[in-house]
Write an enzyme that holds these catalytic residues in place. Sequence first.
Site, PDB file in Angstrom:
ATOM      1  N   SER A 107      71.002 -44.946  71.347  1.00 41.70           N
ATOM      2  CA  SER A 107      72.270 -44.282  71.057  1.00 41.70           C
ATOM      3  C   SER A 107      73.338 -44.633  72.087  1.00 41.70           C
ATOM      4  CB  SER A 107      72.064 -42.758  71.061  1.00 41.70           C
ATOM      5  OG  SER A 107      73.300 -42.071  70.994  1.00 41.70           O
ATOM      6  N   TYR A 130      78.982 -45.445  68.415  1.00 44.49           N
ATOM      7  CA  TYR A 130      80.018 -44.503  68.025  1.00 44.49           C
ATOM      8  C   TYR A 130      81.357 -45.165  68.312  1.00 44.49           C
ATOM      9  CZ  TYR A 130      76.761 -40.570  67.567  1.00 44.49           C
ATOM     10  OH  TYR A 130      75.753 -39.727  67.175  1.00 44.49           O
ATOM     11  N   THR A 156      77.483 -45.704  63.268  1.00 42.72           N
ATOM     12  CA  THR A 156      77.470 -44.356  62.690  1.00 42.72           C
ATOM     13  C   THR A 156      78.851 -44.004  62.169  1.00 42.72           C
ATOM     14  OG1 THR A 156      75.647 -43.604  64.095  1.00 42.72           O
ATOM     15  CG2 THR A 156      77.079 -41.917  63.173  1.00 42.72           C
ATOM     16  N   LYS A 252      75.336 -46.252  59.089  1.00 45.74           N
ATOM     17  CA  LYS A 252      74.589 -44.991  59.048  1.00 45.74           C
ATOM     18  C   LYS A 252      75.507 -43.837  58.659  1.00 45.74           C
ATOM     19  CE  LYS A 252      71.665 -42.095  62.043  1.00 45.74           C
ATOM     20  NZ  LYS A 252      72.483 -40.877  62.179  1.00 45.74           N
ATOM     21  N   HIS A 276      72.995 -37.023  59.137  1.00 48.15           N
ATOM     22  CA  HIS A 276      72.949 -36.794  60.582  1.00 48.15           C
ATOM     23  C   HIS A 276      71.966 -35.673  60.928  1.00 48.15           C
ATOM     24  CE1 HIS A 276      75.443 -38.407  63.997  1.00 48.15           C
ATOM     25  NE2 HIS A 276      74.750 -37.477  64.638  1.00 48.15           N
TER      26      HIS A 276
END
Length: 387
Positions: A107, A130, A156, A252, A276
């Site tokens: 992440s 992100y 994402t 995603k 999520h």
Amino acid sequence: MPVITCIDDLKRLHKARAPKMFYDYAESGSWTEQTFRDNTADFAEIRLRQKVAVDMTNRTTRSTMIGQDVAMPVALAPVGMTGMQHADGEILAAKAAERFGVPFTLSTMSICSIEDVAARTQKPFWFQLYVMRDEDFVRRLIERARAAKCSALVLTLDLQILGQRHKDLKNGLSAPPKLTPSTIADLATRWRWGLGMLGTPRRFFGNIVGHAKGVGDTSSLSSWTAEQFDPQLDWGKVAKLKEMWGGKLILKGILDADDARKAAEVGADAIIVSNHGGRQLDGALSSIRVLPQILDAVGDRVEVHLDSGIRSGQDVLKALALGARGTYIGRAFIYGLGAMGQAGVTKALEVIHKELDLSMALCGERDIHNLGRHNLLIPDGFFTRYS
């Protein structure tokens, strides 16, 4: 090692050994947590069709995800603050995934940095991005992932703004935890966790602190992250990020057929049907309930994967039988990590693999690629209840 027979065994150990704020961070959804609950409840509504008197020898769960060989079509999903569940958590999870033969996804909001994980693993891992307002930071983050030889970028799309999670607000979630009377009392009972954290320098967001402009320490981190998620992310920006990355791209957060078609048009290699984990739009449908309409929308133009709600090998089987090419586990591996570190992540993967393999055999299948709707018993109206 305690006897572990299912993912729930690891969940109980995780709750006992990790600080409350980090256990709650993993085990929570947004608002009323309706979608969080539906993700698992809807999997439970689908039943398996048993077959007997079939040859069950020479079974295989091996497959591919975006062209990468996998021991089973299960990847470790990106989970923020994994390194707060257990010291060096991202490194340990990545090593467990590598040895088992499944993908690990790091992440953006990890405690261990891209470079930390790359230096301690042998095979390429995936990096989840992100999109932030700071375009220079995003560009450099992509460059760092490329330099670390990450083999896929997982972008994402469903966190342009942050869903409210009541438990995190009440716990005062932070990395590392702020020392208040309640957190001190809680940490005093989590001595294994505390000893581990004392032995590592990795206690902050390693991809951000020292890399983002104006974030040289944790004092400036919270204000930076609160302002940085990009609410203007659109399909045009997705196309630019794909060009900037130049490699395999997984999108995603797809729950809508129109969005799935746009993802295919923009050239994604795979999409992840995901809400999520119930942590963003509370009231959204479960991933498994919308999977068929996503598959119908894109056909074979793009690989369709699924996350949110998978807690067993039977859940993996159900998703694959409905047409998903891959699945992701988040909480299931986090329970293992919080319970027993790297050994716990390995145990979570072993549990899911065993459940998948044995259930596949009892459904009369020897090759995971032969799974289909003929292996399932689906309630009438399950996929058409909401319109």
